[in-house]
Design a protein around this motif. Structure first.
Motif, PDB file in Angstrom:
ATOM      1  N   ARG A 305       3.547  -0.267  -8.584  1.00  0.00           N
ATOM      2  CA  ARG A 305       3.195   0.011  -7.161  1.00  0.00           C
ATOM      3  C   ARG A 305       4.629   0.896  -6.735  1.00  0.00           C
ATOM      4  NH1 ARG A 305       2.558  -6.267  -5.569  1.00  0.00           N
ATOM      5  NH2 ARG A 305       0.701  -6.629  -6.808  1.00  0.00           N
ATOM      6  N   LEU A 306       3.745   1.805  -5.878  1.00  0.00           N
ATOM      7  CA  LEU A 306       4.492   2.950  -5.214  1.00  0.00           C
ATOM      8  C   LEU A 306       5.171   2.262  -3.926  1.00  0.00           C
ATOM      9  CD1 LEU A 306       1.919   5.919  -5.183  1.00  0.00           C
ATOM     10  CD2 LEU A 306       4.224   5.822  -6.283  1.00  0.00           C
ATOM     11  N   PRO A 307       6.358   2.820  -3.675  1.00  0.00           N
ATOM     12  CA  PRO A 307       7.062   2.266  -2.369  1.00  0.00           C
ATOM     13  C   PRO A 307       6.467   2.956  -1.065  1.00  0.00           C
ATOM     14  CG  PRO A 307       8.468   3.893  -3.546  1.00  0.00           C
ATOM     15  CD  PRO A 307       7.281   3.853  -4.429  1.00  0.00           C
ATOM     16  N   MET A 308       6.105   4.358  -1.177  1.00  0.00           N
ATOM     17  CA  MET A 308       5.705   5.106  -0.103  1.00  0.00           C
ATOM     18  C   MET A 308       4.087   4.771   0.162  1.00  0.00           C
ATOM     19  SD  MET A 308       5.645   6.793  -2.744  1.00  0.00           S
ATOM     20  CE  MET A 308       6.875   7.661  -3.240  1.00  0.00           C
ATOM     21  N   LEU A 309       3.090   4.322  -0.592  1.00  0.00           N
ATOM     22  CA  LEU A 309       2.050   3.913  -0.047  1.00  0.00           C
ATOM     23  C   LEU A 309       1.236   2.761  -0.806  1.00  0.00           C
ATOM     24  CD1 LEU A 309      -1.071   4.694  -1.038  1.00  0.00           C
ATOM     25  CD2 LEU A 309      -0.477   5.624   0.983  1.00  0.00           C
ATOM     26  N   HIS A 310       0.931   1.948  -0.002  1.00  0.00           N
ATOM     27  CA  HIS A 310       0.422   0.557  -0.077  1.00  0.00           C
ATOM     28  C   HIS A 310      -0.966   0.586   0.140  1.00  0.00           C
ATOM     29  CE1 HIS A 310       4.588  -0.952   0.279  1.00  0.00           C
ATOM     30  NE2 HIS A 310       4.778   0.177   0.330  1.00  0.00           N
ATOM     31  N   ALA A 311      -1.773   0.551  -1.015  1.00  0.00           N
ATOM     32  CA  ALA A 311      -3.354   0.590  -1.117  1.00  0.00           C
ATOM     33  C   ALA A 311      -3.600  -0.921  -1.174  1.00  0.00           C
ATOM     34  CB  ALA A 311      -3.903   1.198  -2.046  1.00  0.00           C
ATOM     35  N   VAL A 312      -4.251  -1.550  -0.229  1.00  0.00           N
ATOM     36  CA  VAL A 312      -4.555  -3.001  -0.395  1.00  0.00           C
ATOM     37  C   VAL A 312      -5.959  -3.109   0.075  1.00  0.00           C
ATOM     38  CG1 VAL A 312      -2.209  -3.806   0.018  1.00  0.00           C
ATOM     39  CG2 VAL A 312      -3.539  -2.990   1.977  1.00  0.00           C
ATOM     40  N   TYR A 313      -6.557  -4.403  -0.450  1.00  0.00           N
ATOM     41  CA  TYR A 313      -7.944  -5.027  -0.226  1.00  0.00           C
ATOM     42  C   TYR A 313      -7.741  -5.776   1.163  1.00  0.00           C
ATOM     43  CZ  TYR A 313      -9.646  -3.635  -4.920  1.00  0.00           C
ATOM     44  OH  TYR A 313      -9.735  -3.044  -5.814  1.00  0.00           O
ATOM     45  N   GLY A 338      -9.836   3.375   2.784  1.00  0.00           N
ATOM     46  CA  GLY A 338      -9.806   3.773   1.099  1.00  0.00           C
ATOM     47  C   GLY A 338     -10.325   4.767   0.691  1.00  0.00           C
ATOM     48  N   LEU A 339     -10.179   5.386  -0.300  1.00  0.00           N
ATOM     49  CA  LEU A 339     -10.653   7.004  -0.597  1.00  0.00           C
ATOM     50  C   LEU A 339     -11.394   6.524  -1.900  1.00  0.00           C
ATOM     51  CD1 LEU A 339     -10.288   9.525   0.114  1.00  0.00           C
ATOM     52  CD2 LEU A 339      -8.456   9.869  -1.327  1.00  0.00           C
ATOM     53  N   GLY A 340     -12.536   7.221  -2.332  1.00  0.00           N
ATOM     54  CA  GLY A 340     -13.355   6.956  -3.567  1.00  0.00           C
ATOM     55  C   GLY A 340     -13.860   5.835  -3.525  1.00  0.00           C
ATOM     56  N   LYS A 341     -13.770   4.959  -4.673  1.00  0.00           N
ATOM     57  CA  LYS A 341     -14.544   3.846  -4.670  1.00  0.00           C
ATOM     58  C   LYS A 341     -13.975   2.628  -3.989  1.00  0.00           C
ATOM     59  CE  LYS A 341     -13.720   3.948  -9.213  1.00  0.00           C
ATOM     60  NZ  LYS A 341     -13.762   3.954 -10.808  1.00  0.00           N
ATOM     61  N   PHE A 342     -12.803   3.044  -3.175  1.00  0.00           N
ATOM     62  CA  PHE A 342     -12.237   1.893  -2.269  1.00  0.00           C
ATOM     63  C   PHE A 342     -12.751   2.068  -0.921  1.00  0.00           C
ATOM     64  CE2 PHE A 342      -9.088   2.378  -5.721  1.00  0.00           C
ATOM     65  CZ  PHE A 342      -9.698   1.224  -6.565  1.00  0.00           C
ATOM     66  N   ARG A 343     -13.560   2.947  -0.591  1.00  0.00           N
ATOM     67  CA  ARG A 343     -14.162   3.518   0.790  1.00  0.00           C
ATOM     68  C   ARG A 343     -14.698   2.216   1.400  1.00  0.00           C
ATOM     69  NH1 ARG A 343     -14.620   8.216   3.300  1.00  0.00           N
ATOM     70  NH2 ARG A 343     -14.243   9.214   1.171  1.00  0.00           N
ATOM     71  N   GLY A 344     -14.175   1.708   2.561  1.00  0.00           N
ATOM     72  CA  GLY A 344     -14.507   0.526   3.451  1.00  0.00           C
ATOM     73  C   GLY A 344     -14.202  -0.815   2.760  1.00  0.00           C
ATOM     74  N   LYS A 345     -13.357  -0.678   1.698  1.00  0.00           N
ATOM     75  CA  LYS A 345     -12.918  -1.873   1.221  1.00  0.00           C
ATOM     76  C   LYS A 345     -11.547  -1.916   1.283  1.00  0.00           C
ATOM     77  CE  LYS A 345     -16.111  -1.908  -2.666  1.00  0.00           C
ATOM     78  NZ  LYS A 345     -15.803  -1.329  -3.909  1.00  0.00           N
ATOM     79  N   ALA A 346     -10.564  -1.055   1.572  1.00  0.00           N
ATOM     80  CA  ALA A 346      -9.083  -0.848   1.451  1.00  0.00           C
ATOM     81  C   ALA A 346      -8.744  -0.086   2.583  1.00  0.00           C
ATOM     82  CB  ALA A 346      -8.622  -0.745   0.089  1.00  0.00           C
ATOM     83  N   TRP A 347      -7.293  -0.645   2.713  1.00  0.00           N
ATOM     84  CA  TRP A 347      -6.407   0.276   3.701  1.00  0.00           C
ATOM     85  C   TRP A 347      -5.411   1.024   2.889  1.00  0.00           C
ATOM     86  CZ3 TRP A 347      -5.594  -3.026   8.649  1.00  0.00           C
ATOM     87  CH2 TRP A 347      -6.617  -2.925   9.381  1.00  0.00           C
ATOM     88  N   ARG A 348      -5.103   2.293   3.144  1.00  0.00           N
ATOM     89  CA  ARG A 348      -3.893   2.991   2.501  1.00  0.00           C
ATOM     90  C   ARG A 348      -2.673   2.904   3.490  1.00  0.00           C
ATOM     91  NH1 ARG A 348      -5.513   8.112   0.047  1.00  0.00           N
ATOM     92  NH2 ARG A 348      -7.012   8.100   1.849  1.00  0.00           N
ATOM     93  N   ILE A 349      -1.828   2.381   3.662  1.00  0.00           N
ATOM     94  CA  ILE A 349      -0.642   2.288   4.494  1.00  0.00           C
ATOM     95  C   ILE A 349       0.366   3.042   3.904  1.00  0.00           C
ATOM     96  CG2 ILE A 349       0.626   0.729   5.713  1.00  0.00           C
ATOM     97  CD1 ILE A 349      -1.486  -1.233   5.661  1.00  0.00           C
ATOM     98  N   GLY A 350       0.852   3.852   4.694  1.00  0.00           N
ATOM     99  CA  GLY A 350       1.945   4.721   4.160  1.00  0.00           C
ATOM    100  C   GLY A 350       3.480   4.429   4.996  1.00  0.00           C
ATOM    101  N   LEU A 351       4.489   4.406   3.955  1.00  0.00           N
ATOM    102  CA  LEU A 351       5.594   4.423   4.593  1.00  0.00           C
ATOM    103  C   LEU A 351       6.481   5.585   3.975  1.00  0.00           C
ATOM    104  CD1 LEU A 351       6.788   0.636   4.483  1.00  0.00           C
ATOM    105  CD2 LEU A 351       5.911   1.725   6.200  1.00  0.00           C
ATOM    106  N   MET A 352       6.102   6.714   4.469  1.00  0.00           N
ATOM    107  CA  MET A 352       6.575   8.026   3.668  1.00  0.00           C
ATOM    108  C   MET A 352       7.677   8.868   4.712  1.00  0.00           C
ATOM    109  SD  MET A 352       2.886   9.739   2.680  1.00  0.00           S
ATOM    110  CE  MET A 352       1.840   8.963   1.304  1.00  0.00           C
TER     111      MET A 352
END
Ligand SMILES: *Cc1c(COP(=O)(O)O)cnc(C)c1O
Length: 397
Positions: A305-313, A338-352
């Motif tokens: 898992r990346l520290p700067m980007l949290h992709a979560v359902y 969510g991007l691509g196949k995760f559209r509508g299902k996930a969030w992408r939370i950045g700590l950049m």
């Protein structure tokens, strides 16, 4: 000095999406300094310093380390235009949206993209790379170090680099999201060329793409008529050539380079190790907080898992777009869908970069918790912040 009413408003926003990230005041300030001519000796000094700092970030001695005029994708286009020839065979690891873009780009330049298609949220193994090379004559392997669509962090970089070189190919890497947020070791990993972007972990506005190429990569483009005029690195090299006559190619985006220069100075002032440690610590706390609120990670393996980007359902019952909008309108916090196949299902939370701080993390978790409570999603809206606080207390520095 008066500006238009558009900019007189105090625009308040906290950027916690997949980029751009919050830009520090110092960087905004540097951007607003008088524009110099792009061949002014004072500006050339700034260019030289920018290159030296970029080399430190990339952990490389590569002479050809410069910012390309354009966003992160322009670095991808520059690498492909200069290093890939029509009829080349290029292995592309496709484990998310950005790997898919690279494959598309490679084929637009007339080469054959040989994909390694992986389940999204996983990373490639050295065995898989070895297998694809066997019996094939491929000229390059391309992968995304930090896949921003899934949150996957590519491992085994050095091993993969060795396999690529044993097969006489170039190792090309997208480091748009990783540079400035986690270890990047160009020389040690044997990366022949890489590109990044300014608006992710460097916390500089979007507009430049720092790239680096070693001599092996530069040899491939020398003496060849590159298929892009604007991204012809042989010509651009003559403008960035330290200590030599500067030859005009295109007008450098002067104030963007001030911004990058200042952004890099702040990164190095903090120190790379301290900065990476900060990103990791805040990532651990955010993970505890998000899991406390019922989110689950797209990337199942903790160490990938990346520290700067949290992709979560999202937890059951969450209306993705509606809640994200509410977090924006009520709390001025931007998070990504969510991007691509995760559209509508996930969030992408950045700590950049500048967006990765303990205070900002609490504000973010509180906002999500409050909105969840309002929509009756999770029993206890404060669960996220409590879980994060426990992590910070455990790792008191
Ligand atoms: C953001 C991003 C890009 C594209 O960069 P732009 O600045 O939007 O052109 C490419 N690759 C990855 C991994 C990214 O996160």
């Amino acid at each position: 000095m008066k500006v238009s009413p558009t900019y007189e408003r105090n625009l308040e926003i906290h950027l916690h999406g997949p980029g751009p990230s919050d830009v520090p005041g110092e960087v905004l300030r540097a951007m607003s300094v008088t524009t110099l001519g792009h061949l002014d000796s004072e500006f050339i000094r700034i260019m030289d310093e920018t290159q030296a700092m970029l080399r430190e970030l990339y952990q490389t001695k590569n002479r050809m380390t410069i910012p390309i005029s354009g966003t992160g994708s322009s670095g991808m286009e520059a690498l492909v235009a200069n290093l890939i020839e029509p009829q080349d065979k290029v292995i592309v690891v496709r484990n998310g949206v950005f790997g898919g873009r690279i494959a598309d780009e490679v084929s637009r330049f007339g080469a054959e993209a040989i994909p390694i298609d992986l389940e999204w949220g996983t990373v490639v193994t050295p065995e898989q790379v070895r297998e694809v090379f066997s019996g094939k004559n491929c000229q390059a392997l391309f992968l995304v170090h930090a896949e921003t669509s899934t949150g996957a962090h590519q491992q085994h970089m050095r091993e993969i680099g060795e396999i690529v070189h044993r097969n006489g190919a170039l190792f090309l890497v997208d480091m748009v999201t990783s540079l400035g947020g986690t270890e990047v070791k160009i020389d040690e990993w044997g990366v022949d060329a890489a590109y990044s972007g300014t608006q992710k972990c460097l916390s500089v506005p979007p507009g430049l793409s720092p790239i680096t190429l070693n001599e092996r990569a530069m040899e491939k483009l020398r003496g060849r008529k590159v298929r892009s005029w604007y991204f012809d690195l042989g010509m651009i090299e003559k403008y960035w050539n330290e200590g030599h006559q500067r030859k005009y190619h295109h007008t450098a985006p002067v104030n963007m380079i001030y911004a990058l220069h200042e952004g890099l100075r702040l990164v190095l002032e903090e120190g790379l190790d301290t900065r990476f440690q900060r990103h990791r610590r805040n990532a651990t706390a955010l993970q505890a907080g998000l899991e406390g609120l019922g989110f689950t990670y797209i990337v199942r393996k903790q160490n990938q898992r990346l520290p700067m980007l949290h992709a979560v359902y999202l937890p059951e019952g969450v209306e993705e777009g509606r809640l994200r909008k509410e977090i924006k309108s009520s709390y001025n916090i931007e998070i990504g869908g969510g991007l691509g196949k995760f559209r509508g299902k996930a969030w992408r939370i950045g700590l950049m970069g500048h967006s990765s701080t303990e205070n900002k993390l609490y504000r973010l978790l509180n906002a999500i918790g409050e909105v969840f409570k309002k929509y009756g999603i999770s029993g206890d809206g404060a669960a996220g912040s409590q879980a994060a606080r426990a992590i910070y207390q455990d790792t008191e520095s």
